[in-house]
Design a protein around this motif. Sequence first.
Motif, PDB file in Angstrom:
ATOM      1  N   ALA A   1      22.138  11.639 122.562  1.00 34.62           N
ATOM      2  CA  ALA A   1      23.247  11.787 121.499  1.00 34.62           C
ATOM      3  C   ALA A   1      22.902  12.489 120.178  1.00 34.62           C
ATOM      4  O   ALA A   1      23.719  13.086 119.603  1.00 34.62           O
ATOM      5  CB  ALA A   1      23.325  10.247 121.114  1.00 34.62           C
ATOM      6  N   CYS A   2      21.520  12.573 120.032  1.00 33.07           N
ATOM      7  CA  CYS A   2      21.106  13.586 118.884  1.00 33.07           C
ATOM      8  C   CYS A   2      20.987  14.999 119.423  1.00 33.07           C
ATOM      9  O   CYS A   2      20.594  15.936 118.464  1.00 33.07           O
ATOM     10  CB  CYS A   2      19.880  13.350 118.355  1.00 33.07           C
ATOM     11  SG  CYS A   2      19.620  11.545 117.643  1.00 33.07           S
ATOM     12  N   GLY A   3      21.309  15.329 120.651  1.00 32.55           N
ATOM     13  CA  GLY A   3      20.993  16.761 121.026  1.00 32.55           C
ATOM     14  C   GLY A   3      19.789  17.167 121.172  1.00 32.55           C
ATOM     15  O   GLY A   3      19.406  18.491 120.700  1.00 32.55           O
ATOM     16  N   LEU A   4      18.781  16.185 121.479  1.00 33.14           N
ATOM     17  CA  LEU A   4      17.118  16.742 121.354  1.00 33.14           C
ATOM     18  C   LEU A   4      16.885  16.712 122.830  1.00 33.14           C
ATOM     19  O   LEU A   4      17.364  15.683 123.517  1.00 33.14           O
ATOM     20  CB  LEU A   4      16.448  15.632 120.548  1.00 33.14           C
ATOM     21  CG  LEU A   4      16.841  15.693 119.050  1.00 33.14           C
ATOM     22  CD1 LEU A   4      16.150  14.516 118.331  1.00 33.14           C
ATOM     23  CD2 LEU A   4      16.705  17.026 118.595  1.00 33.14           C
ATOM     24  N   ASN A   5      16.055  17.660 123.168  1.00 29.69           N
ATOM     25  CA  ASN A   5      15.366  17.648 124.408  1.00 29.69           C
ATOM     26  C   ASN A   5      13.642  16.862 124.359  1.00 29.69           C
ATOM     27  O   ASN A   5      13.399  16.190 125.299  1.00 29.69           O
ATOM     28  CB  ASN A   5      14.955  19.198 124.982  1.00 29.69           C
ATOM     29  CG  ASN A   5      16.109  19.693 125.253  1.00 29.69           C
ATOM     30  OD1 ASN A   5      16.863  19.005 126.179  1.00 29.69           O
ATOM     31  ND2 ASN A   5      16.296  20.725 124.803  1.00 29.69           N
TER      32      ASN A   5
ATOM     33  N   MET B   1      26.281   0.009 122.772  1.00 32.25           N
ATOM     34  CA  MET B   1      26.009   0.766 121.325  1.00 32.25           C
ATOM     35  C   MET B   1      26.553   2.154 121.600  1.00 32.25           C
ATOM     36  O   MET B   1      26.863   2.876 122.429  1.00 32.25           O
ATOM     37  CB  MET B   1      24.438   1.037 121.210  1.00 32.25           C
ATOM     38  CG  MET B   1      23.652  -0.313 120.963  1.00 32.25           C
ATOM     39  SD  MET B   1      22.149   0.161 120.665  1.00 32.25           S
ATOM     40  CE  MET B   1      21.280  -1.707 120.358  1.00 32.25           C
ATOM     41  N   ASN B   2      27.098   2.202 120.146  1.00 30.37           N
ATOM     42  CA  ASN B   2      27.695   3.750 119.919  1.00 30.37           C
ATOM     43  C   ASN B   2      26.841   4.364 118.851  1.00 30.37           C
ATOM     44  O   ASN B   2      26.486   3.814 117.975  1.00 30.37           O
ATOM     45  CB  ASN B   2      29.127   3.430 119.245  1.00 30.37           C
ATOM     46  CG  ASN B   2      29.756   4.944 118.926  1.00 30.37           C
ATOM     47  OD1 ASN B   2      30.014   5.636 119.824  1.00 30.37           O
ATOM     48  ND2 ASN B   2      30.321   5.063 117.735  1.00 30.37           N
ATOM     49  N   ILE B   3      26.672   5.830 119.251  1.00 30.24           N
ATOM     50  CA  ILE B   3      25.681   6.611 118.275  1.00 30.24           C
ATOM     51  C   ILE B   3      26.639   7.739 117.692  1.00 30.24           C
ATOM     52  O   ILE B   3      27.070   8.707 118.604  1.00 30.24           O
ATOM     53  CB  ILE B   3      24.162   7.055 118.819  1.00 30.24           C
ATOM     54  CG1 ILE B   3      23.754   5.831 119.633  1.00 30.24           C
ATOM     55  CG2 ILE B   3      23.500   7.683 118.180  1.00 30.24           C
ATOM     56  CD1 ILE B   3      22.522   6.151 120.447  1.00 30.24           C
ATOM     57  N   THR B   4      26.344   7.750 116.402  1.00 33.16           N
ATOM     58  CA  THR B   4      27.071   9.166 115.850  1.00 33.16           C
ATOM     59  C   THR B   4      26.315   9.776 114.970  1.00 33.16           C
ATOM     60  O   THR B   4      25.340   9.265 114.132  1.00 33.16           O
ATOM     61  CB  THR B   4      28.421   8.347 114.877  1.00 33.16           C
ATOM     62  OG1 THR B   4      28.906   7.652 115.541  1.00 33.16           O
ATOM     63  CG2 THR B   4      29.165   9.554 114.451  1.00 33.16           C
ATOM     64  N   VAL B   5      26.238  11.041 115.136  1.00 27.17           N
ATOM     65  CA  VAL B   5      25.258  11.705 114.331  1.00 27.17           C
ATOM     66  C   VAL B   5      26.178  12.610 113.256  1.00 27.17           C
ATOM     67  O   VAL B   5      26.910  13.325 113.365  1.00 27.17           O
ATOM     68  CB  VAL B   5      24.694  13.015 115.325  1.00 27.17           C
ATOM     69  CG1 VAL B   5      23.608  13.980 114.570  1.00 27.17           C
ATOM     70  CG2 VAL B   5      23.686  12.200 116.382  1.00 27.17           C
ATOM     71  N   VAL B   6      25.375  12.500 112.120  1.00 25.65           N
ATOM     72  CA  VAL B   6      25.988  12.929 110.697  1.00 25.65           C
ATOM     73  C   VAL B   6      24.727  13.692 109.917  1.00 25.65           C
ATOM     74  O   VAL B   6      23.475  13.190 110.161  1.00 25.65           O
ATOM     75  CB  VAL B   6      26.743  11.967 109.855  1.00 25.65           C
ATOM     76  CG1 VAL B   6      28.006  11.697 110.807  1.00 25.65           C
ATOM     77  CG2 VAL B   6      25.794  10.917 109.453  1.00 25.65           C
TER      78      VAL B   6
ATOM     79  N   ALA C   1      21.298   9.846 113.105  1.00 23.33           N
ATOM     80  CA  ALA C   1      22.036   9.117 113.892  1.00 23.33           C
ATOM     81  C   ALA C   1      22.295   7.543 113.634  1.00 23.33           C
ATOM     82  O   ALA C   1      21.540   6.807 112.877  1.00 23.33           O
ATOM     83  CB  ALA C   1      21.102   9.076 115.278  1.00 23.33           C
ATOM     84  N   VAL C   2      23.533   7.265 113.299  1.00 20.27           N
ATOM     85  CA  VAL C   2      24.058   5.982 112.908  1.00 20.27           C
ATOM     86  C   VAL C   2      24.423   5.357 114.278  1.00 20.27           C
ATOM     87  O   VAL C   2      24.960   5.648 114.892  1.00 20.27           O
ATOM     88  CB  VAL C   2      25.426   6.226 112.120  1.00 20.27           C
ATOM     89  CG1 VAL C   2      25.669   4.860 111.726  1.00 20.27           C
ATOM     90  CG2 VAL C   2      25.193   7.054 110.698  1.00 20.27           C
ATOM     91  N   VAL C   3      23.492   4.112 114.297  1.00 19.84           N
ATOM     92  CA  VAL C   3      23.766   3.345 115.511  1.00 19.84           C
ATOM     93  C   VAL C   3      24.367   2.247 115.413  1.00 19.84           C
ATOM     94  O   VAL C   3      24.256   1.263 114.325  1.00 19.84           O
ATOM     95  CB  VAL C   3      22.255   2.813 116.060  1.00 19.84           C
ATOM     96  CG1 VAL C   3      22.466   2.165 117.287  1.00 19.84           C
ATOM     97  CG2 VAL C   3      21.227   4.167 116.385  1.00 19.84           C
ATOM     98  N   GLU C   4      25.318   1.941 116.058  1.00 17.12           N
ATOM     99  CA  GLU C   4      26.525   0.809 115.790  1.00 17.12           C
ATOM    100  C   GLU C   4      26.470  -0.063 117.178  1.00 17.12           C
ATOM    101  O   GLU C   4      26.298   0.307 118.209  1.00 17.12           O
ATOM    102  CB  GLU C   4      27.878   1.245 115.583  1.00 17.12           C
ATOM    103  CG  GLU C   4      28.009   1.910 114.276  1.00 17.12           C
ATOM    104  CD  GLU C   4      29.323   2.126 113.966  1.00 17.12           C
ATOM    105  OE1 GLU C   4      30.282   1.673 113.330  1.00 17.12           O
ATOM    106  OE2 GLU C   4      29.545   3.490 114.450  1.00 17.12           O
ATOM    107  N   ASP C   5      26.603  -1.292 116.813  1.00 15.74           N
ATOM    108  CA  ASP C   5      26.689  -2.318 118.080  1.00 15.74           C
ATOM    109  C   ASP C   5      27.728  -3.369 117.722  1.00 15.74           C
ATOM    110  O   ASP C   5      27.722  -4.243 116.669  1.00 15.74           O
ATOM    111  CB  ASP C   5      25.259  -3.110 118.144  1.00 15.74           C
ATOM    112  CG  ASP C   5      25.121  -3.895 119.502  1.00 15.74           C
ATOM    113  OD1 ASP C   5      26.183  -3.781 120.312  1.00 15.74           O
ATOM    114  OD2 ASP C   5      24.547  -4.859 119.437  1.00 15.74           O
TER     115      ASP C   5
END
Length: 372
Positions: A103-107, A1-6, A52-56
């Motif tokens: 991917a979201c930069g979250l702890n 999976m690919n995760i992009t944050v916008v 977060a946009v999750v692509e598969d």
Amino acid sequence: MNITVVRPGDLGETERSRWRELQKADPSLDNPFLSVEFALAMDRLRGYVRTAVVEDAGEIVGFFPYERHHFGIGKPLGGFLTTCHGLIGVREVKVEAKALLRACGLNVFAFDHMVAGQPTFAPYESDVRPAAVMDFTAGYEAWLAQVKENSAKNLKTWRYKERKLAREHGELRLSWASTDHGELRQLLAWKSDQYRRTGRVDRFAQPWIVELTEQMHAERSPGFAGVLTMLYAGDVPVAGHFGLRTATTLVGWFPAYDSEFGKYSPGIVHHLRMAEAAAGAGLHTVDMGKGGKDYKHWLKSGTLHVSEGRVSRPSAAAAAHWIGRVPFNKARTIVTDSPSLYRAADRVLKGFGRMRSTRGQESDVKEPSGAL
């Protein structure tokens, strides 16, 4: 999976349409707080909103809206204002939760109104709670019969007060889906007064929340809209509600009434009238949310389920978050889940509200999430 944050506002029309398609395909996602329109409104007002946009295999299979605060602390979109959050995606899609956080930069990401059972977050659920709903799929009369079965005595009392209010102050009428901005201002003024009287923090003292409410009131699409209702006795407004809806579900958000009419239980009378109007408008459900308020148990004819939990990655920020929030959240859940404990806590807060009004001072006392 690919995760992009916008930011939600950076989503193109293709992505927004896909969001709506995914939401509509899964009944468990039929909640306006999960709609792309709500995410867009939040993004316009708060700089920390992300998606977060999750692509598969090159196809979008999910959207995860959230707030990113300092030190990588993640919160659900809308935080304490909302009563539903989650991953808007293909029904059985499962994203590795800690990879999603990375991917979201979250702890850490803590939730308390997650759509229960979502594969991504189910392993991290610490509790699952019922949320009361009015279900009109069998018709308004079937719902009313269930209310009578829940408590015939209460229904009889409400109907008596309804007739008494009309007799003493004029014929009752409900304004449904009102576009009157003056009515909205009146409702928010009642709500602010209620917050102060009952010892809660006045949410509408924050300008961005007022602006969000006004933006939602202006939404008018078939699949997403703000719904303002106002109950009148004669020409006088006595109680109202502002909530959000999808094509089939209205979510309770800000109910309030004029305290001068308190002896008539105008809030309950309003809800009875609002239920009839909602069913007549083709809505299937009014979601009243979880919590220990008695009227929810009396008016409900079904339940949904939301979960509480927490996902974290090893970090000092996550440890500090646990120490500062988890014990409090557990105590809050115990109180809000029990009608008797909720009433006791409510009495204490109302006493504090009277003291605060006398002294003319504001307080930083925190209220239970979802106590709208």
